[in-house]
Motif scaffolding. Sequence first.
Motif, short mmCIF file in Angstrom:
data_model
loop_
_atom_site.label_atom_id
_atom_site.label_comp_id
_atom_site.label_asym_id
_atom_site.label_seq_id
_atom_site.Cartn_x
_atom_site.Cartn_y
_atom_site.Cartn_z
N GLN A 10 0.86 -1.18 0.00
CA GLN A 10 0.00 0.00 0.00
C GLN A 10 0.89 1.23 0.00
OE1 GLN A 10 -2.70 -0.26 3.29
NE2 GLN A 10 -3.72 -2.06 2.48
N LEU A 11 0.37 2.33 -0.51
CA LEU A 11 1.13 3.56 -0.60
C LEU A 11 0.48 4.65 0.23
CD1 LEU A 11 1.86 3.75 -4.43
CD2 LEU A 11 3.44 3.09 -2.61
N VAL A 12 1.32 5.46 0.86
CA VAL A 12 0.86 6.69 1.47
C VAL A 12 1.25 7.77 0.47
CG1 VAL A 12 1.13 8.28 3.41
CG2 VAL A 12 1.22 5.80 3.79
N VAL A 13 0.26 8.55 0.03
CA VAL A 13 0.50 9.51 -1.05
C VAL A 13 0.19 10.92 -0.59
CG1 VAL A 13 0.01 7.80 -2.83
CG2 VAL A 13 -1.83 9.29 -2.02
N GLN A 14 0.70 11.88 -1.35
CA GLN A 14 0.42 13.29 -1.11
C GLN A 14 -0.23 13.84 -2.37
OE1 GLN A 14 3.86 15.66 -0.28
NE2 GLN A 14 2.64 17.45 0.25
N TYR A 15 -1.48 14.25 -2.22
CA TYR A 15 -2.22 14.81 -3.35
C TYR A 15 -1.72 16.22 -3.63
CZ TYR A 15 -5.42 10.92 -2.84
OH TYR A 15 -5.95 9.66 -2.77
N GLY A 16 -1.63 16.56 -4.92
CA GLY A 16 -1.25 17.91 -5.30
C GLY A 16 0.21 18.25 -5.07
N VAL A 26 0.98 8.45 -8.72
CA VAL A 26 -0.29 7.80 -9.04
C VAL A 26 -0.93 8.64 -10.13
CG1 VAL A 26 -2.55 7.10 -8.16
CG2 VAL A 26 -0.53 6.97 -6.67
N VAL A 27 -1.25 8.00 -11.26
CA VAL A 27 -1.84 8.72 -12.39
C VAL A 27 -3.09 8.00 -12.86
CG1 VAL A 27 0.37 9.64 -13.16
CG2 VAL A 27 -0.45 7.54 -14.13
N GLU A 71 -3.04 17.12 -15.59
CA GLU A 71 -4.32 16.96 -14.90
C GLU A 71 -4.64 15.50 -14.57
OE1 GLU A 71 -5.24 17.52 -19.31
OE2 GLU A 71 -4.05 18.59 -17.84
N LEU A 72 -3.91 14.54 -15.17
CA LEU A 72 -4.12 13.13 -14.85
C LEU A 72 -3.15 12.62 -13.78
CD1 LEU A 72 -4.84 11.58 -18.36
CD2 LEU A 72 -6.45 12.42 -16.65
N VAL A 73 -2.20 13.45 -13.35
CA VAL A 73 -1.30 13.08 -12.25
C VAL A 73 -2.04 13.38 -10.96
CG1 VAL A 73 0.91 13.50 -11.14
CG2 VAL A 73 0.74 13.56 -13.64
N VAL A 74 -2.37 12.33 -10.22
CA VAL A 74 -3.21 12.46 -9.03
C VAL A 74 -2.40 12.78 -7.78
CG1 VAL A 74 -4.85 11.23 -7.55
CG2 VAL A 74 -4.92 10.88 -10.03
#
Length: 124
Positions: A10-16, A26-27, A71-74
């Motif tokens: 699982q990944l911990v991600v940072q949006y924006g 994540v895209v 805009e597709l890079v989440v």
Amino acid sequence: MVPTLDPGDQLVVQYGAVVRPGDVVVVRHPFRQDLLIVKRAVERREGGWWVMGDNPLVENDSREFGTVPDELVVARAWLRVRRPPGAGQRSAGALLSWLGSALRPVRVVPAASAARFSRRLRAR
């Protein structure tokens, strides 16, 4: 994304977040925007990001669908969480081993390495 990520991680991600070459991102898949995929941002190109998986034998990346628009890079990934050992492997030693490696920052590939990899692909 093997060997960086294993199935079930699982990944911990940072949006924006600001994306830099070498980041794991994540895209949204350009052809199926309901599908999220995890790839490495290799370099900025006209029209967006050139993204690739870490497994060179799997071509479900920019070699197949081209650049990914911004805009597709989440999100940008910054931490990988390994799944715990299976039910048959819940010994104290297995759990301690898992705890020692369960949380790891997602490895960032230096921009020079990412650009070298990208140049090799364009030469094909």
